[in-house]
Design a protein around this motif. Structure first.
Motif, PDB file in Angstrom:
ATOM      1  N   GLN A 102       0.815  -1.212   0.000  1.00  5.48           N
ATOM      2  CA  GLN A 102       0.000   0.000   0.000  1.00  5.48           C
ATOM      3  C   GLN A 102       0.847   1.259   0.000  1.00  5.48           C
ATOM      4  N   ILE A 103       2.160   1.089   0.238  1.00  6.52           N
ATOM      5  CA  ILE A 103       3.029   2.251   0.295  1.00  6.52           C
ATOM      6  C   ILE A 103       4.461   1.777   0.065  1.00  6.52           C
ATOM      7  N   VAL A 104       5.306   2.666  -0.380  1.00  2.58           N
ATOM      8  CA  VAL A 104       6.714   2.339  -0.607  1.00  2.58           C
ATOM      9  C   VAL A 104       7.343   1.802   0.677  1.00  2.58           C
ATOM     10  N   ASN A 105       8.190   0.792   0.498  1.00  2.00           N
ATOM     11  CA  ASN A 105       8.937   0.162   1.594  1.00  2.00           C
ATOM     12  C   ASN A 105       8.055  -0.589   2.579  1.00  2.00           C
ATOM     13  N   ASP A 106       6.874  -0.923   2.157  1.00  2.00           N
ATOM     14  CA  ASP A 106       5.985  -1.735   2.998  1.00  2.00           C
ATOM     15  C   ASP A 106       5.179  -2.683   2.131  1.00  2.00           C
ATOM     16  N   PHE A 107       5.025  -3.921   2.561  1.00  2.00           N
ATOM     17  CA  PHE A 107       4.211  -4.882   1.816  1.00  2.00           C
ATOM     18  C   PHE A 107       3.691  -5.932   2.788  1.00  2.00           C
ATOM     19  N   GLN A 108       2.626  -6.606   2.353  1.00  2.00           N
ATOM     20  CA  GLN A 108       1.939  -7.579   3.196  1.00  2.00           C
ATOM     21  C   GLN A 108       1.731  -8.877   2.424  1.00  2.00           C
ATOM     22  N   LYS A 109       1.731  -9.994   3.146  1.00  2.00           N
ATOM     23  CA  LYS A 109       1.442 -11.274   2.524  1.00  2.00           C
ATOM     24  C   LYS A 109      -0.038 -11.379   2.193  1.00  2.00           C
ATOM     25  N   GLY A 110      -0.292 -12.023   1.059  1.00  2.00           N
ATOM     26  CA  GLY A 110      -1.658 -12.347   0.705  1.00  2.00           C
ATOM     27  C   GLY A 110      -1.968 -13.780   1.097  1.00  2.00           C
ATOM     28  N   ASP A 111      -2.865 -14.394   0.359  1.00  2.00           N
ATOM     29  CA  ASP A 111      -3.344 -15.727   0.719  1.00  2.00           C
ATOM     30  C   ASP A 111      -2.372 -16.846   0.379  1.00  2.00           C
ATOM     31  N   ILE A 112      -1.493 -16.617  -0.598  1.00  2.00           N
ATOM     32  CA  ILE A 112      -0.608 -17.699  -1.045  1.00  2.00           C
ATOM     33  C   ILE A 112       0.827 -17.196  -1.174  1.00  2.00           C
ATOM     34  N   ALA A 113       1.369 -16.581  -0.143  1.00  2.00           N
ATOM     35  CA  ALA A 113       2.683 -15.935  -0.217  1.00  2.00           C
ATOM     36  C   ALA A 113       3.863 -16.907  -0.149  1.00  2.00           C
ATOM     37  N   GLU A 114       3.642 -18.125   0.298  1.00  2.00           N
ATOM     38  CA  GLU A 114       4.758 -19.053   0.497  1.00  2.00           C
ATOM     39  C   GLU A 114       5.478 -19.341  -0.814  1.00  2.00           C
ATOM     40  N   GLY A 115       6.805 -19.162  -0.807  1.00  2.00           N
ATOM     41  CA  GLY A 115       7.596 -19.415  -2.006  1.00  2.00           C
ATOM     42  C   GLY A 115       7.775 -18.194  -2.885  1.00  2.00           C
ATOM     43  N   TYR A 116       7.248 -17.071  -2.448  1.00  2.00           N
ATOM     44  CA  TYR A 116       7.360 -15.813  -3.193  1.00  2.00           C
ATOM     45  C   TYR A 116       7.971 -14.731  -2.309  1.00  2.00           C
ATOM     46  N   SER A 117       8.600 -13.736  -2.946  1.00  2.00           N
ATOM     47  CA  SER A 117       9.059 -12.563  -2.220  1.00  2.00           C
ATOM     48  C   SER A 117       8.890 -11.336  -3.108  1.00  2.00           C
ATOM     49  N   VAL A 118       8.776 -10.178  -2.474  1.00  2.00           N
ATOM     50  CA  VAL A 118       8.586  -8.927  -3.208  1.00  2.00           C
ATOM     51  C   VAL A 118       9.438  -7.827  -2.570  1.00  2.00           C
ATOM     52  N   SER A 119       9.536  -6.717  -3.284  1.00  2.00           N
ATOM     53  CA  SER A 119      10.143  -5.512  -2.742  1.00  2.00           C
ATOM     54  C   SER A 119       9.364  -4.321  -3.285  1.00  2.00           C
ATOM     55  N   ARG A 120       9.439  -3.215  -2.572  1.00  2.00           N
ATOM     56  CA  ARG A 120       8.770  -1.990  -3.045  1.00  2.00           C
ATOM     57  C   ARG A 120       9.666  -0.800  -2.686  1.00  2.00           C
ATOM     58  N   GLU A 121      10.724  -0.659  -3.450  1.00  2.00           N
ATOM     59  CA  GLU A 121      11.692   0.410  -3.207  1.00  2.00           C
ATOM     60  C   GLU A 121      11.283   1.715  -3.880  1.00  2.00           C
ATOM     61  N   LYS A 122      10.476   1.600  -4.919  1.00  2.00           N
ATOM     62  CA  LYS A 122       9.976   2.775  -5.630  1.00  2.00           C
ATOM     63  C   LYS A 122       8.473   2.674  -5.786  1.00  2.00           C
ATOM     64  N   LYS A 123       7.820   3.786  -5.855  1.00  2.00           N
ATOM     65  CA  LYS A 123       6.366   3.794  -5.989  1.00  2.00           C
ATOM     66  C   LYS A 123       5.937   3.116  -7.282  1.00  2.00           C
ATOM     67  N   GLU A 124       6.740   3.259  -8.335  1.00  2.00           N
ATOM     68  CA  GLU A 124       6.358   2.774  -9.644  1.00  2.00           C
ATOM     69  C   GLU A 124       6.576   1.280  -9.842  1.00  2.00           C
ATOM     70  N   SER A 125       7.352   0.640  -8.977  1.00  2.00           N
ATOM     71  CA  SER A 125       7.827  -0.699  -9.250  1.00  2.00           C
ATOM     72  C   SER A 125       7.515  -1.661  -8.109  1.00  2.00           C
ATOM     73  N   PHE A 126       7.100  -2.876  -8.481  1.00  2.00           N
ATOM     74  CA  PHE A 126       6.749  -3.893  -7.476  1.00  2.00           C
ATOM     75  C   PHE A 126       7.136  -5.261  -8.027  1.00  2.00           C
ATOM     76  N   PRO A 127       8.417  -5.608  -8.055  1.00  2.00           N
ATOM     77  CA  PRO A 127       8.837  -6.882  -8.625  1.00  2.00           C
ATOM     78  C   PRO A 127       8.515  -8.068  -7.724  1.00  2.00           C
ATOM     79  N   LEU A 128       8.223  -9.177  -8.363  1.00  2.00           N
ATOM     80  CA  LEU A 128       7.900 -10.423  -7.669  1.00  2.00           C
ATOM     81  C   LEU A 128       8.975 -11.455  -7.989  1.00  2.00           C
ATOM     82  N   THR A 129       9.540 -12.062  -6.956  1.00  2.00           N
ATOM     83  CA  THR A 129      10.497 -13.143  -7.141  1.00  2.00           C
ATOM     84  C   THR A 129       9.831 -14.463  -6.793  1.00  2.00           C
ATOM     85  N   VAL A 130       9.893 -15.385  -7.720  1.00  2.00           N
ATOM     86  CA  VAL A 130       9.389 -16.732  -7.497  1.00  2.00           C
ATOM     87  C   VAL A 130      10.601 -17.576  -7.117  1.00  2.00           C
ATOM     88  N   THR A 131      10.628 -18.043  -5.902  1.00  2.00           N
ATOM     89  CA  THR A 131      11.808 -18.751  -5.414  1.00  2.00           C
ATOM     90  C   THR A 131      11.688 -20.252  -5.669  1.00  2.00           C
TER      91      THR A 131
END
Lengths: 113, 113
Positions: free
Chosen positions: B50-79
């Motif tokens: 909901q805001i830069v530098n903050d994120f929350q897990k959803g219903d199926i977060a296991e095995g995934y990671s994210v970052s939010r360093e910029k307002k414009e960008s929200f990359p998802l890593t599938v581990t």
């Protein structure tokens, strides 16, 4: 938990006939309801939403939806179907997780000439 | 044009590899989301921010990671910890008002070889 259900996996309709895609909801509090459409291998496109106010909501591409509180339904309708309306339709309700959406499983609409 | 872009459109991963899916938006939206779509299951929420530098897990977060360093960008890593990563991944964003609908990107189809 906020949830929606789409009871039909597929709906078939002839071109020019009216179409209805069904959605029922289960929420605590006021429901914020949405309809989206998805064409193959594409993202979702917003069609319409119900937040408050008139029970008949008009949206994009001639679609409309009727909010019925007593039946907890939010069915998508269109008076005259087009072949180009063939796509996957999703009903969604705003979740308790921020402004995320909880989606139904989708209904595949096939409009035949 | 304003909107959401996702890249790549198609991605192939070998077993045991991490991969990162890109999502960029120029809508000036604060909130961003990642959903996973599987046939017949609708969309399921992985992570949201909901805001830069903050994120929350959803219903199926296991095995995934994210970052939010910029307002414009929200990359998802599938581990490599994600046991069944083959799916269609959709990124979405949302404006400030709780009444606003979500806008979706075109999606990334990930296939594990």
């Amino acid at each position: 938990a906020q949830s929606v259900a789409q009871p039909e996996d597929q709906v078939n309709v002839a071109e020019g006939n009216p179409l209805t895609v069904k959605c029922t909801y289960s929420v605590s509090g006021n429901p914020y309801l949405f309809w989206y459409v998805q064409y193959p291998n594409r993202g979702l496109q917003f069609l319409l939403k119900y937040i408050t106010g008139d029970n008949l909501v008009k949206g994009s591409y001639g679609f409309e939806a009727e909010f019925n509180k007593s039946q907890t339904s939010f069915h998508l309708k269109k008076p005259s179907a087009l072949v180009s309306d063939s796509a996957l339709y999703f009903c969604a309700v705003r979740a308790n997780s921020g402004y995320a959406l909880n989606f139904g499983k989708g209904t595949s609409l096939l409009v035949t000439p | 044009d304003g909107g959401i872009t996702q890249s790549p459109k198609y991605l192939f991963r070998k077993e045991g590899q991490n991969v990162t899916l890109s999502c960029e938006q120029n809508l000036n939206h604060d909130a961003m989301y990642w959903y996973r779509q599987d046939p017949g299951q609708g969309l399921r929420l992985i992570y949201y921010s909901q805001i830069v530098n903050d994120f929350q897990k959803g219903d199926i977060a296991e095995g995934y990671s994210v970052s939010r360093e910029k307002k414009e960008s929200f990359p998802l890593t599938v581990t490599s910890a994600q046991k069944n990563p083959t799916a269609f991944y959709l990124c979405a964003s949302h404006g400030t008002s709780s009444y606003n609908e979500q806008f979706f990107g075109p999606g990334t189809r990930l296939t594990v070889l």
